[in-house]
Scaffold this motif. Structure first.
Motif, short mmCIF file in Angstrom:
data_model
loop_
_atom_site.label_atom_id
_atom_site.label_comp_id
_atom_site.label_asym_id
_atom_site.label_seq_id
_atom_site.Cartn_x
_atom_site.Cartn_y
_atom_site.Cartn_z
N VAL A 51 0.84 -1.21 0.00
CA VAL A 51 0.00 0.00 0.00
C VAL A 51 0.87 1.25 0.00
CG1 VAL A 51 -1.66 1.33 1.37
CG2 VAL A 51 -1.99 -1.13 1.08
N ILE A 52 1.91 1.26 0.81
CA ILE A 52 2.82 2.40 0.91
C ILE A 52 3.53 2.63 -0.43
CG2 ILE A 52 4.92 3.26 2.03
CD1 ILE A 52 3.88 1.59 4.55
N ASP A 53 3.97 1.55 -1.05
CA ASP A 53 4.63 1.66 -2.37
C ASP A 53 3.67 2.20 -3.42
OD1 ASP A 53 6.95 0.68 -1.21
OD2 ASP A 53 6.72 -1.35 -2.03
N GLU A 54 2.40 1.75 -3.38
CA GLU A 54 1.39 2.26 -4.32
C GLU A 54 1.19 3.76 -4.13
OE1 GLU A 54 -2.07 -0.10 -3.53
OE2 GLU A 54 -1.25 -1.86 -4.55
N LEU A 55 1.13 4.20 -2.88
CA LEU A 55 0.98 5.63 -2.61
C LEU A 55 2.20 6.40 -3.13
CD1 LEU A 55 -0.60 5.75 0.94
CD2 LEU A 55 -1.57 6.70 -1.15
N GLY A 56 3.38 5.85 -2.96
CA GLY A 56 4.59 6.49 -3.47
C GLY A 56 4.53 6.68 -4.98
N ARG A 57 4.06 5.66 -5.69
CA ARG A 57 3.92 5.78 -7.15
C ARG A 57 2.86 6.82 -7.51
NH1 ARG A 57 4.90 0.28 -6.50
NH2 ARG A 57 2.69 -0.27 -6.57
N TYR A 58 1.78 6.85 -6.74
CA TYR A 58 0.70 7.84 -6.95
C TYR A 58 1.26 9.26 -6.79
CZ TYR A 58 -3.49 10.55 -5.79
OH TYR A 58 -4.47 11.51 -5.74
N PHE A 59 2.02 9.50 -5.72
CA PHE A 59 2.61 10.82 -5.49
C PHE A 59 3.57 11.18 -6.62
CE2 PHE A 59 2.11 9.90 -0.71
CZ PHE A 59 0.84 10.45 -0.69
N LYS A 60 4.35 10.22 -7.07
CA LYS A 60 5.30 10.47 -8.16
C LYS A 60 4.58 10.87 -9.44
CE LYS A 60 9.18 8.48 -10.61
NZ LYS A 60 10.05 7.34 -10.82
N ARG A 61 3.48 10.15 -9.76
CA ARG A 61 2.71 10.49 -10.97
C ARG A 61 2.14 11.91 -10.86
NH1 ARG A 61 0.80 5.29 -10.31
NH2 ARG A 61 -1.20 6.05 -9.52
N LEU A 62 1.62 12.26 -9.69
CA LEU A 62 1.09 13.61 -9.51
C LEU A 62 2.18 14.65 -9.73
CD1 LEU A 62 -1.18 13.23 -6.33
CD2 LEU A 62 -1.93 13.51 -8.70
N ASP A 63 3.35 14.39 -9.13
CA ASP A 63 4.48 15.32 -9.29
C ASP A 63 4.87 15.45 -10.75
OD1 ASP A 63 4.71 15.90 -6.57
OD2 ASP A 63 6.21 14.34 -6.22
N GLU A 64 4.98 14.33 -11.45
CA GLU A 64 5.40 14.33 -12.86
C GLU A 64 4.41 15.07 -13.74
OE1 GLU A 64 7.86 10.11 -12.87
OE2 GLU A 64 5.82 10.16 -13.66
N HIS A 72 -5.07 16.70 -4.19
CA HIS A 72 -5.39 15.29 -4.41
C HIS A 72 -5.35 14.51 -3.09
CE1 HIS A 72 -5.77 14.91 -8.80
NE2 HIS A 72 -5.03 15.99 -8.80
N CYS A 73 -4.37 14.82 -2.24
CA CYS A 73 -4.30 14.15 -0.93
C CYS A 73 -5.53 14.48 -0.10
CB CYS A 73 -3.04 14.58 -0.18
SG CYS A 73 -1.52 13.88 -0.82
N LYS A 74 -5.90 15.74 -0.09
CA LYS A 74 -7.07 16.17 0.69
C LYS A 74 -8.33 15.47 0.19
CE LYS A 74 -9.13 18.89 3.68
NZ LYS A 74 -9.68 18.08 4.75
N LYS A 75 -8.48 15.37 -1.12
CA LYS A 75 -9.65 14.71 -1.70
C LYS A 75 -9.69 13.23 -1.28
CE LYS A 75 -11.89 13.85 -6.14
NZ LYS A 75 -11.80 14.03 -7.59
N ARG A 101 2.22 13.32 3.81
CA ARG A 101 2.57 14.06 2.58
C ARG A 101 1.98 15.47 2.61
NH1 ARG A 101 4.83 12.98 -2.63
NH2 ARG A 101 4.97 15.06 -3.51
N LEU A 102 0.77 15.61 3.12
CA LEU A 102 0.17 16.94 3.24
C LEU A 102 1.00 17.84 4.15
CD1 LEU A 102 -3.70 16.51 3.50
CD2 LEU A 102 -2.43 17.90 1.86
#
Length: 109
Positions: A51-64, A72-75, A101-102
């Motif tokens: 789950v943590i790794d999936e969130l890391g990939r999610y954050f990376k995609r948002l950044d990219e 997005h985190c708040k939502k 992350r927030l």
């Protein structure tokens, strides 16, 4: 037992680590986590890490993509914490890392 998922105030001293471990500095909570509930057993730890790794990939995609990470985190947090949302497995770890992350984003300012 000190830890009660139905009482969020009993969960505030719980920390998650990137390797999937769950800990607390409070000994009575740590006893609940490790002895009573056995939450650091290998399968649960690996599942939390996934789950943590999936969130890391999610954050990376948002950044990219130049998306607003805080928005997005708040939502996602609002959806996870909504009383109408069915509680999911590993929801606590998702909430923990979204909030983390927030906080990091707000410090960047």
């Amino acid at each position: 037992m000190t830890v009660n998922p139905l009482k969020p105030q009993t969960l505030v001293d719980i920390r998650y680590f990137r390797d999937g471990r769950i800990r607390s500095e409070r000994s009575e909570i740590m006893d609940d986590l490790t002895k009573t509930l056995n939450l650091n057993q290998e399968t649960l730890r690996k599942n939390r890490k996934t789950v943590i790794d999936e969130l890391g990939r999610y954050f990376k995609r948002l950044d990219e993509r130049g998306k607003s990470v805080p928005a997005h985190c708040k939502k996602q947090l609002d959806a996870l914490e909504s009383e109408t949302t069915k509680k999911s497995e590993y929801q606590g770890v998702r909430i923990y890392f979204l909030e983390k992350r927030l906080r990091a984003e707000s410090k960047r300012g």
